[in-house]
Design a protein around this motif. Sequence first.
Motif, PDB file in Angstrom:
ATOM      1  N   LEU A   1       6.119  11.312 -15.312  1.00 52.19           N
ATOM      2  CA  LEU A   1       7.318  10.537 -14.995  1.00 52.19           C
ATOM      3  C   LEU A   1       7.175   9.047 -15.319  1.00 52.19           C
ATOM      4  N   TRP A   2       5.962   8.599 -15.704  1.00 51.05           N
ATOM      5  CA  TRP A   2       5.763   7.185 -15.986  1.00 51.05           C
ATOM      6  C   TRP A   2       6.172   6.865 -17.413  1.00 51.05           C
ATOM      7  N   MET A   3       6.910   5.778 -17.595  1.00 54.47           N
ATOM      8  CA  MET A   3       7.440   5.417 -18.909  1.00 54.47           C
ATOM      9  C   MET A   3       6.760   4.200 -19.510  1.00 54.47           C
ATOM     10  N   GLY A   4       5.865   3.545 -18.755  1.00 57.74           N
ATOM     11  CA  GLY A   4       5.244   2.330 -19.255  1.00 57.74           C
ATOM     12  C   GLY A   4       5.865   1.106 -18.607  1.00 57.74           C
ATOM     13  N   MET A   5       5.469  -0.037 -19.125  1.00 60.52           N
ATOM     14  CA  MET A   5       5.944  -1.325 -18.610  1.00 60.52           C
ATOM     15  C   MET A   5       7.248  -1.711 -19.295  1.00 60.52           C
ATOM     16  N   PRO A   6       8.191  -2.350 -18.586  1.00 63.36           N
ATOM     17  CA  PRO A   6       9.452  -2.766 -19.202  1.00 63.36           C
ATOM     18  C   PRO A   6       9.417  -4.227 -19.635  1.00 63.36           C
TER      19      PRO A   6
ATOM     20  N   ASN B   1       0.832  -1.211   0.000  1.00 65.29           N
ATOM     21  CA  ASN B   1       0.000   0.000   0.000  1.00 65.29           C
ATOM     22  C   ASN B   1       0.862   1.256   0.000  1.00 65.29           C
ATOM     23  N   ALA B   2       1.890   1.242  -0.844  1.00 67.59           N
ATOM     24  CA  ALA B   2       2.881   2.326  -0.854  1.00 67.59           C
ATOM     25  C   ALA B   2       2.790   3.201  -2.095  1.00 67.59           C
ATOM     26  N   SER B   3       1.663   3.195  -2.779  1.00 69.08           N
ATOM     27  CA  SER B   3       1.557   3.956  -4.027  1.00 69.08           C
ATOM     28  C   SER B   3       1.723   5.453  -3.804  1.00 69.08           C
ATOM     29  N   LYS B   4       1.133   5.989  -2.753  1.00 69.77           N
ATOM     30  CA  LYS B   4       1.270   7.420  -2.474  1.00 69.77           C
ATOM     31  C   LYS B   4       2.722   7.770  -2.138  1.00 69.77           C
ATOM     32  N   GLU B   5       3.364   6.899  -1.396  1.00 72.40           N
ATOM     33  CA  GLU B   5       4.762   7.141  -1.035  1.00 72.40           C
ATOM     34  C   GLU B   5       5.661   7.072  -2.271  1.00 72.40           C
ATOM     35  N   LEU B   6       5.368   6.152  -3.188  1.00 70.36           N
ATOM     36  CA  LEU B   6       6.151   6.077  -4.421  1.00 70.36           C
ATOM     37  C   LEU B   6       5.960   7.329  -5.259  1.00 70.36           C
ATOM     38  N   LEU B   7       4.724   7.797  -5.367  1.00 69.85           N
ATOM     39  CA  LEU B   7       4.469   9.021  -6.129  1.00 69.85           C
ATOM     40  C   LEU B   7       5.245  10.197  -5.545  1.00 69.85           C
ATOM     41  N   ALA B   8       5.216  10.336  -4.229  1.00 73.38           N
ATOM     42  CA  ALA B   8       5.952  11.427  -3.585  1.00 73.38           C
ATOM     43  C   ALA B   8       7.460  11.277  -3.801  1.00 73.38           C
TER      44      ALA B   8
ATOM     45  N   MET C   1       8.768   6.015   3.246  1.00 76.41           N
ATOM     46  CA  MET C   1       8.420   7.079   4.194  1.00 76.41           C
ATOM     47  C   MET C   1       9.674   7.686   4.812  1.00 76.41           C
ATOM     48  N   LEU C   2      10.633   6.844   5.176  1.00 70.76           N
ATOM     49  CA  LEU C   2      11.886   7.349   5.732  1.00 70.76           C
ATOM     50  C   LEU C   2      12.675   8.117   4.685  1.00 70.76           C
ATOM     51  N   ALA C   3      12.718   7.588   3.466  1.00 72.43           N
ATOM     52  CA  ALA C   3      13.473   8.258   2.401  1.00 72.43           C
ATOM     53  C   ALA C   3      12.861   9.608   2.048  1.00 72.43           C
ATOM     54  N   ASN C   4      11.535   9.667   2.001  1.00 72.70           N
ATOM     55  CA  ASN C   4      10.866  10.908   1.596  1.00 72.70           C
ATOM     56  C   ASN C   4      11.096  12.056   2.570  1.00 72.70           C
ATOM     57  N   ALA C   5      11.444  11.731   3.800  1.00 71.02           N
ATOM     58  CA  ALA C   5      11.663  12.777   4.804  1.00 71.02           C
ATOM     59  C   ALA C   5      12.937  13.569   4.527  1.00 71.02           C
ATOM     60  N   HIS C   6      13.890  12.979   3.772  1.00 73.41           N
ATOM     61  CA  HIS C   6      15.186  13.638   3.605  1.00 73.41           C
ATOM     62  C   HIS C   6      15.692  13.680   2.161  1.00 73.41           C
ATOM     63  N   VAL C   7      14.967  13.085   1.227  1.00 76.72           N
ATOM     64  CA  VAL C   7      15.493  12.937  -0.119  1.00 76.72           C
ATOM     65  C   VAL C   7      15.606  14.278  -0.847  1.00 76.72           C
ATOM     66  N   LYS C   8      16.607  14.361  -1.725  1.00 77.90           N
ATOM     67  CA  LYS C   8      16.811  15.543  -2.554  1.00 77.90           C
ATOM     68  C   LYS C   8      16.748  15.134  -4.022  1.00 77.90           C
ATOM     69  N   PRO C   9      16.500  16.072  -4.909  1.00 79.53           N
ATOM     70  CA  PRO C   9      16.357  15.720  -6.323  1.00 79.53           C
ATOM     71  C   PRO C   9      17.665  15.218  -6.925  1.00 79.53           C
TER      72      PRO C   9
ATOM     73  N   GLU D   1       8.354  12.215  -7.426  1.00 75.90           N
ATOM     74  CA  GLU D   1       8.230  13.652  -7.676  1.00 75.90           C
ATOM     75  C   GLU D   1       9.318  14.448  -6.960  1.00 75.90           C
ATOM     76  N   LYS D   2       9.693  14.015  -5.749  1.00 78.75           N
ATOM     77  CA  LYS D   2      10.741  14.721  -5.017  1.00 78.75           C
ATOM     78  C   LYS D   2      12.111  14.514  -5.654  1.00 78.75           C
ATOM     79  N   THR D   3      12.353  13.313  -6.157  1.00 75.18           N
ATOM     80  CA  THR D   3      13.673  13.004  -6.714  1.00 75.18           C
ATOM     81  C   THR D   3      13.787  13.343  -8.188  1.00 75.18           C
ATOM     82  N   ARG D   4      12.625  13.510  -8.862  1.00 71.64           N
ATOM     83  CA  ARG D   4      12.580  13.746 -10.311  1.00 71.64           C
ATOM     84  C   ARG D   4      13.204  12.562 -11.058  1.00 71.64           C
ATOM     85  N   ILE D   5      12.745  11.364 -10.678  1.00 69.80           N
ATOM     86  CA  ILE D   5      13.228  10.138 -11.304  1.00 69.80           C
ATOM     87  C   ILE D   5      12.088   9.496 -12.086  1.00 69.80           C
TER      88      ILE D   5
END
Length: 560
Positions: free
Chosen positions: A250-255, A218-225, A327-335, A228-232
């Motif tokens: 940012l979505w590229m499709g299925m690999p 159930n981490a879809s919201k965390e993945l979106l954040a 959740m831990l990564a989103n607290a400190h991640v940079k682009p 968007e924060k990292t611009r990956i």
Amino acid sequence: MVTGSEALIRSLLIEGVECVFGIPGGSVLNIYDAIHEVPAFKHVLTRHEQGAIHAADGYARATGKVGVCFATSGPGATNLITGIATANMDSVPLVVITGNVSTELIGTDAFHEADITGLTMPITKHNFLVRDVYELPKIIHEAFYIASTGRKGPVLVDIPKDVTSQMMMFQYPLDVPNIRGYRPNDNPDESQIQKLLSAIEHAQRPVILAGGGVVYSNASKELLAFAEKTRIPVTTTLLGLGGFPSAHELWMGMPGMHGTYTANRALQNCDLLISIGARFDDRVTMKLSGFAPKARTIAHIDIDPAEVGKIVHTAIPCIGDVKSVLMLANAHVKPAMSEEWLTEIQDNKAQFPLRYTDSDNPLKPQFVIEMISDTTNGEAILTTDVGQNQMWAAQFYSFKHPRSLITSGGLGTMGFGFPSAIGAQAGNPDRLVVSINGDGGFQMCAQELAICAIHNLPVKIVILNNQVLGMIRQWQELIYDDRFSHMDLSGSPDFVKLAEAYGVKGLRATNKDEARNAWREAMDTSGPVLIDFVISQDENVYPMVTPGSTIDDMIMGDEQ
């Protein structure tokens, strides 16, 4: 004092079980007799044990809860094996309850006896043989705990018939089970997360490979954040579809084998690859020695430590629940330093979108999927069978939400699509459920049409009918030099008449106007509807990477 059967039903109700799928037989008749005394206990009588376990699987995937099914001993239990393996490969939480012959007959080759615990040991997360009725509540409690924690999976509980009739004083354990050797660890190592954040900050061509673990945690919201924060940019595996919104820039499709040009090229040219809840399946990596050759660093976020480093060398292992890690990564991640990379990604998306040569007659399967996507606004729950129908659904349906694609990924089980839709609908009575099938896979569990009719389950059943085993024909065309061998399904039944024989409305479409009208009628019908979309047998799924090739060696098709 209650019987073992009554204790089982009470235990399931305490665990919050809303619905069980199954078929009675001699060894479980005591259990079914106990069900008779509890009108609130919902049981769906399927027409085959494989239908029962696929329905339980679909229920679990669509709701996030533990799916439950019943089967009798011997052939009833062995008919579950394909479904158990399906759930095991895709980390789906199931509690599978089978009957067995009486304790004193075990090992004597008694009528309807099979060593189901031995047979399923390699394809279950754990299994139990209940020999003492007083152990039954504790075992059920542990089974649900094991199935639903850590890397989720199926747990089998085998109950001899005499145990189901023995008397006991019922008491259900309410504490967290203390199971020797089982200590699921959801808490990540923060030092590894710091290494990941540092790698992101210095990356110029990063890629996120997101898999089913994002959905299951159930981490879809965390993945979106995180994206968007990292611009990956993000590519999602088959089981990860819906875990990241497909309309996002940012979505590229299925690999992978039938992945998009953009996703595959990005994986091959990235300098940092971050796998999040994906296990580097061979249909994603293809030729392993040529996978992601420019990635200086590979990070892997996964709850199962056995998966990290198993397929590809991992420099940054982040073991733990995906949601907790993000959740831990989103607290400190940079682009990342990825703006030039994102421009290249967008150029590839614009220049190499998924395409097909449209026509009115023959009707194109891609058009059918796009029509369903547009008219449902991407809000439906889609279940698919396996083969071309599965890939077209993955490519051309626009998924918005997690748990909106229910499909057999790891095992690739034909016959899964339709009964899994029954389970998904049972678990989501207010949602639109659409089952996408080929004419081959549908016939493997077509008898479950009876369930839709009896319970008026409003599943919309789509058959992409090309009169062949489509993916087999495609491989034989492209890899086996047009040597077509035993892929012809021209003797299949009239699916409209078959549906009507079960009491389900049947419709047929052979061109675009008929397709639109049939789908509109299906959507306007409150109950189940089967729509037979007649398509050309010559239509292939593109892009395609043939076995032994790297994922940037794509056959794009005549349309590309």
